[in-house]
Design a protein around this motif. Sequence first.
Motif, PDB file in Angstrom:
ATOM      1  N   CYS A   1     105.969  90.828  35.099  1.00  0.00           N
ATOM      2  CA  CYS A   1     106.232  91.483  33.397  1.00  0.00           C
ATOM      3  C   CYS A   1     105.516  92.364  32.778  1.00  0.00           C
ATOM      4  CB  CYS A   1     106.492  90.146  32.631  1.00  0.00           C
ATOM      5  SG  CYS A   1     108.113  89.986  33.033  1.00  0.00           S
TER       6      CYS A   1
ATOM      7  N   TRP B   1     104.760  96.544  31.177  1.00  0.00           N
ATOM      8  CA  TRP B   1     104.162  96.126  30.469  1.00  0.00           C
ATOM      9  C   TRP B   1     103.233  97.203  29.876  1.00  0.00           C
ATOM     10  CZ3 TRP B   1      99.635  96.206  27.095  1.00  0.00           C
ATOM     11  CH2 TRP B   1      99.482  95.860  26.304  1.00  0.00           C
ATOM     12  N   THR B   2     101.834  97.405  30.952  1.00  0.00           N
ATOM     13  CA  THR B   2     101.026  97.932  30.994  1.00  0.00           C
ATOM     14  C   THR B   2     101.386  99.226  31.551  1.00  0.00           C
ATOM     15  OG1 THR B   2      99.666  95.485  31.965  1.00  0.00           O
ATOM     16  CG2 THR B   2      98.447  98.254  32.323  1.00  0.00           C
TER      17      THR B   2
ATOM     18  N   ALA C   1     102.511 100.842  28.288  1.00  0.00           N
ATOM     19  CA  ALA C   1     101.694 100.880  27.510  1.00  0.00           C
ATOM     20  C   ALA C   1     100.365 102.046  27.599  1.00  0.00           C
ATOM     21  CB  ALA C   1     100.551  99.585  27.690  1.00  0.00           C
TER      22      ALA C   1
ATOM     23  N   ARG D   1      96.328  93.815  22.126  1.00  0.00           N
ATOM     24  CA  ARG D   1      97.446  94.283  22.504  1.00  0.00           C
ATOM     25  C   ARG D   1      97.779  93.388  23.011  1.00  0.00           C
ATOM     26  NH1 ARG D   1      99.319  99.486  22.835  1.00  0.00           N
ATOM     27  NH2 ARG D   1      97.696 100.289  23.702  1.00  0.00           N
ATOM     28  N   PHE D   2      97.554  93.400  23.769  1.00  0.00           N
ATOM     29  CA  PHE D   2      98.482  92.780  25.162  1.00  0.00           C
ATOM     30  C   PHE D   2      98.303  91.209  25.095  1.00  0.00           C
ATOM     31  CE2 PHE D   2      97.641  89.258  28.901  1.00  0.00           C
ATOM     32  CZ  PHE D   2      98.893  89.254  29.591  1.00  0.00           C
TER      33      PHE D   2
ATOM     34  N   SER E   1      97.565  89.967  21.871  1.00  0.00           N
ATOM     35  CA  SER E   1      98.525  89.697  20.809  1.00  0.00           C
ATOM     36  C   SER E   1     100.039  89.123  20.830  1.00  0.00           C
ATOM     37  CB  SER E   1      98.369  90.844  19.443  1.00  0.00           C
ATOM     38  OG  SER E   1      98.552  92.018  19.834  1.00  0.00           O
ATOM     39  N   THR E   2     100.075  90.507  21.505  1.00  0.00           N
ATOM     40  CA  THR E   2     101.895  90.037  22.435  1.00  0.00           C
ATOM     41  C   THR E   2     102.109  88.957  23.256  1.00  0.00           C
ATOM     42  OG1 THR E   2     101.701  92.543  22.053  1.00  0.00           O
ATOM     43  CG2 THR E   2     103.374  91.286  23.658  1.00  0.00           C
ATOM     44  N   VAL E   3     101.741  88.217  23.696  1.00  0.00           N
ATOM     45  CA  VAL E   3     101.952  86.981  24.772  1.00  0.00           C
ATOM     46  C   VAL E   3     101.457  85.909  23.924  1.00  0.00           C
ATOM     47  CG1 VAL E   3     101.582  88.623  26.727  1.00  0.00           C
ATOM     48  CG2 VAL E   3      99.831  87.297  25.486  1.00  0.00           C
ATOM     49  N   GLU E   4     100.297  85.732  22.655  1.00  0.00           N
ATOM     50  CA  GLU E   4      99.706  84.815  22.100  1.00  0.00           C
ATOM     51  C   GLU E   4     100.908  84.148  21.648  1.00  0.00           C
ATOM     52  OE1 GLU E   4      95.476  83.843  21.489  1.00  0.00           O
ATOM     53  OE2 GLU E   4      96.032  85.067  19.750  1.00  0.00           O
ATOM     54  N   LYS E   5     101.228  84.630  20.636  1.00  0.00           N
ATOM     55  CA  LYS E   5     102.708  83.850  19.255  1.00  0.00           C
ATOM     56  C   LYS E   5     103.885  83.545  19.898  1.00  0.00           C
ATOM     57  CE  LYS E   5     105.345  85.626  15.301  1.00  0.00           C
ATOM     58  NZ  LYS E   5     105.987  86.741  14.530  1.00  0.00           N
TER      59      LYS E   5
ATOM     60  N   ALA F   1      98.349  84.840  13.584  1.00  0.00           N
ATOM     61  CA  ALA F   1      99.855  84.974  14.268  1.00  0.00           C
ATOM     62  C   ALA F   1     101.330  85.328  13.383  1.00  0.00           C
ATOM     63  CB  ALA F   1     100.309  84.399  15.527  1.00  0.00           C
TER      64      ALA F   1
END
Length: 466
Positions: free
Chosen positions: A395, A399-400, A403, A421-422, A424-428, A463
């Motif tokens: 995954c 995603w990379t 991007a 950006r990565f 912020s995408t996975v942290e939430k 977030a």
Amino acid sequence: MQIVIVDDEPSICWALGELLEEEGYTATAVGSAEEALELSTTDDLRLILLDVRLPGIDGISAMPLLRERFGPVPIVVMTAFGDLSTAVRAVESGATDYLCKPLNADDVTSLLGRLLLKERSEPRAATPRRSVAPEGTLVGQSPAMQKVFKKVALAAATDVPVLITGESGTGKELIARAIHQHGSRRAQPFVPVCLPALNPGLVEAELFGHERGTFTGADANRIGLLEAASGGSMFLDEIGDTPLELQVKLLRTIEYHEVTPVGGVRPRQVDFRVIAATNQPLERLVQQGRFRADLFYRLNVFVIEAPALRDRREDIPLLCDHFLAGIECGRSSVVSDEAMEELLKRPWNGNVREFRNAIEHAAVLARGGLIAAEHLPAPSEARPDTGDVGRLSRCIVDWTDEAFPEDIDASDAELADLYSRFLSTVEKPLLEATLEKCGGNQTAAATILGIHRSTLRQKLREAGLK
């Protein structure tokens, strides 16, 4: 380019003639097979559209006569009374393709483009002279496969247990067979066993054999698969799915080179080389208590990883030729540039097994001619089960890839914040899922995440979760 239409319905002849003229072809229409046979031969004839139900000689019976008259010109059968018998007879008589009435203009133009593509554009290569490679040959020249070849050679020179890992469809059994065929036991049996496929109630009897009278139906003594492999190699496929109680007995057999048949009391000596394979991470299964650590360490002596096809795309042209050579209808086939481009870009989640199915499917449709992209089956959406870490890694890679812009420029501002950006995408979703598992308890969530509670609170605010 001339195309002959053989149909006794004037309306169909007229409609097809108009369509062919629009596409740049010269159309000649006749109402019977006899009239078609009276046409003068011409080097410009490229295709015959032939109805099945005709006055006089029917279309199927006319096909060998037309071939004798006009040579190896493609013949497409048309019928409004299509059934299995008609389709089979048409194919057996040498029909290149099959159209059902009422005819669809898009279907006709698509067929023309496919069959006459070779006439209008250069194919990828001249018709190849393929030799049939031995079944079970490992094919590849990529760096990933070169590593496999080296490890196979090293393993074949010894007798130590080998563990082959990799996704489903990557050719783990082929690697096992190569080790056996190049080793000192090559003249002795190679016994493959897919453990999950064995009858759960009789798995021990299948592996270890049984004594007469042990259970209903045991009318005679019978040796098991392990004893049958004595002197040769035993291939234990899908070893990760072996029940725990059976793992104990397998370990003893591997350690002490002996088997005790079900119902027996005296062990029998066996001598076989052990090669195991799995598409699961055995280390994780050990941590979960689903696989014995002692058996894992006994098998994990020499590991060979079978690479996924997406990690060795440069081997796709070689694999294509290899599989086409293995089927009669594929030995004269040529793969178009568009088809090869499609083959090279597909994810191949089913790996070489899915690739082989796609090539054979296309070869059947192409009937020994040019394989176009539309001959290929739809790509499989199923992803292999490579474990949690493997799925997450794929995954992230996907995603990379999305991007990145088409033209990569390291100084581009769009790429400068890729890492943030990565995150912020996975942290939430990570924070949300952890809080949910902890019932909203931030202290417990912070402990599990390995961060301070105040740091967690800050991240939740950033977030938008608080």
